[in-house]
Scaffold this motif. Structure first.
Motif, PDB file in Angstrom:
ATOM      1  N   GLY A  37      -1.938   0.936   3.257  1.00 14.82           N
ATOM      2  CA  GLY A  37      -0.830   1.855   3.524  1.00 14.82           C
ATOM      3  C   GLY A  37      -1.253   3.307   3.425  1.00 14.82           C
ATOM      4  N   ALA A  54      -3.168   4.369   6.593  1.00 12.82           N
ATOM      5  CA  ALA A  54      -2.560   3.997   7.870  1.00 12.82           C
ATOM      6  C   ALA A  54      -2.785   5.063   8.934  1.00 12.82           C
ATOM      7  N   ASP A  55      -2.653   6.329   8.565  1.00  9.69           N
ATOM      8  CA  ASP A  55      -2.799   7.415   9.538  1.00  9.69           C
ATOM      9  C   ASP A  55      -4.259   7.752   9.825  1.00  9.69           C
ATOM     10  N   PRO A 108      -7.518   5.524   9.239  1.00  7.02           N
ATOM     11  CA  PRO A 108      -8.094   4.281   8.711  1.00  7.02           C
ATOM     12  C   PRO A 108      -9.587   4.378   8.395  1.00  7.02           C
ATOM     13  N   GLY A 149      -6.225  -0.146  11.392  1.00  4.84           N
ATOM     14  CA  GLY A 149      -4.896  -0.285  10.814  1.00  4.84           C
ATOM     15  C   GLY A 149      -4.210  -1.577  11.195  1.00  4.84           C
ATOM     16  N   THR A 174      -4.633  -6.717   8.114  1.00  6.72           N
ATOM     17  CA  THR A 174      -3.794  -6.890   6.931  1.00  6.72           C
ATOM     18  C   THR A 174      -4.657  -7.333   5.754  1.00  6.72           C
TER      19      THR A 174
END
Length: 449
Positions: A41, A44-45, A47, A150, A153
């Protein structure tokens, strides 16, 4: 080992306990997933890569068996302390299984750095452990995966690390493997084969082929070994060296084996009654106490005489769970089924196992037979095996015979049975009947079948 959580905040203590391994005080699998989730998280912007790894202690079960579970717990606590001490301020280590630990390196950005860090952990864990007045040593295997996108998981990253760990353990102890694209393609192919094999077993599409076993002195056929063969409508012919390990690893080997045995015994009913049928059991079947019942149920269903069946087991299968294997072997021998030790000389069992298990036959591995003409050590090993079996009252079959000179040398040494391409390749049931028609005199064959 007890850990005190005194936060002074209602509910915080129970939350900490839910995320903590009670034995080692490290975080548990929930803590680890939470840490990786948060890091994904945060990045995320942007990676930027990071590393996830899973470390598995090699051979920890024998440590438990040898020293006891209390000593095993003490060693796990020492392992946890060493791993915790090796982490920098950014990194995390958690215990996620009985002898599995996971680590998160937020500042490790490359495969080379991940491998180097992992080798350092293995080195740290290789120092002796105190077990009362004694010491024990351990090795470890590590699988790593790197976060690059991103789209990945936590579950995907950990699955990749587990795949890398699997490859590490298959290649030997104390190894490090970092997940690659090639592994991903290989994993996808294994999954495709697995799914197709499940469908094929359910549809009864795996077939038995039969390879003759002969009396080396007379060249008379005395029996056949059953070998599984599978041709898929999409994948084509899949070699047994590919699909058998997948069946073993993915839990398909039981149904597959039962299907092939049923078809083999149905075919062998029409053979001359003095011919035996040889059939291989996998290591996983030797730890399943229902194996004997499945075999007997198939023999009852097909009407095949148990005294004409010979079960082959390997040294590796024997050592997986010796107590379980011994019970299965005795259950089979009680009803007249003969038991053979396959690939002798290539596994891990001791010579004492030959006395404990009361084998009826031993099969000399093809590795010795292939070099019998030009390698003196192989010649001496075969001579020693034959002398030992004579003393133990065991029959012997040499596998992998491809040349007349090899067969002649084995006869000279006193080996009675042989198998290999010199006498016949594995063929299907119809071709085997044709082989028998050619091998037996017409009158005898007509009277028997």
């Amino acid at each position: 080992m007890q850990t005190t959580f005194g936060t002074g905040q209602p509910g915080r203590e129970s939350t900490d306990l839910a995320f903590t391994d009670p034995l080692t005080g490290l975080g548990n699998h929930r803590r680890f997933f939470d840490k990786v989730d948060r890091l994904i998280g945060d990045r995320a912007d942007d990676p930027a890569p990071f590393t996830v790894g899973i470390l598995d202690l090699d051979g920890f079960k024998p440590i438990n068996d040898l020293f006891g579970h209390k000593a095993g717990d003490d060693i796990l606590i020492q392992v946890a302390m060493r791993l915790r001490a090796s982490m920098d301020g950014h990194s995390t280590v958690c215990r996620i299984g009985a002898d599995e630990f996971a680590f998160l390196y937020p500042m490790v950005f490359s495969e080379e750095q991940a491998a180097e860090k992992s080798r350092m952990l293995i080195e740290i864990l290789s120092a002796p452990y105190d077990v009362g007045e004694r010491t024990a040593r351990l090795s470890a295997s590590v699988g790593c995966s790197l976060f690059y996108s991103g789209d990945e998981t936590t579950e995907i990253l950990i699955n990749k690390a587990e795949t890398a760990l699997y490859h590490a353990k298959r290649s030997g102890r104390g190894r490090v493997v970092v997940y690659t694209r090639e592994m991903e393609e290989a994993a996808k192919r294994v999954t495709r084969i697995e799914q197709a094999l499940r469908r094929a077993v359910s549809a009864g599409e795996v077939e038995p082929h039969f390879q003759p076993i002969v009396d080396l002195n007379t060249r008379r056929t005395i029996g056949f070994e059953t070998l599984a063969r599978w041709t898929d409508r999409d994948l084509g012919m899949v070699p047994p060296s590919v699909f058998i390990p997948i069946a073993e690893e993915r839990g398909i080997i039981g149904p597959l084996s039962q299907l092939v045995l049923r078809k083999a015994t149905e075919a062998a009913r029409s053979w001359p009654k003095d011919l035996f049928l040889s059939f291989n059991l996998s290591p996983s079947q030797l730890v399943d106490q229902n194996t004997g019942l499945h075999i007997l149920a198939i023999l009852d269903r097909t009407g095949f005489d148990p005294r004409r069946l010979e079960i082959e087991i390997t040294e590796t299968g024997l050592m997986t769970d010796p107590a379980s294997a011994e019970k299965i072997v005795e259950d089979l021998r009680r009803v007249g089924i003969r038991v053979s030790l396959d690939d002798f000389g290539t596994g891990q069992s001791s010579l004492g196992r030959l006395r404990e298990f009361h084998f009826d036959k031993l099969k000399i591995d093809r590795a010795f037979v292939s070099s019998i003409l030009d390698d003196r050590p192989s010649e001496h090993i075969i001579r020693a095996i034959l002398a030992m079996c004579e003393g133990l009252g065991m029959d012997v079959v040499a596998e992998g015979i491809e040349e007349e000179a090899q067969a002649d040398r084995l006869v000279q040494f006193g080996c009675a049975g042989g198998q290999g391409y010199l006498f016949g390749k594995p063929v299907d049931a119809d071709a085997t009947l044709g082989y028998l028609r050619d091998s037996y005199r017409g009158a005898l064959y007509a009277k028997t079948i």
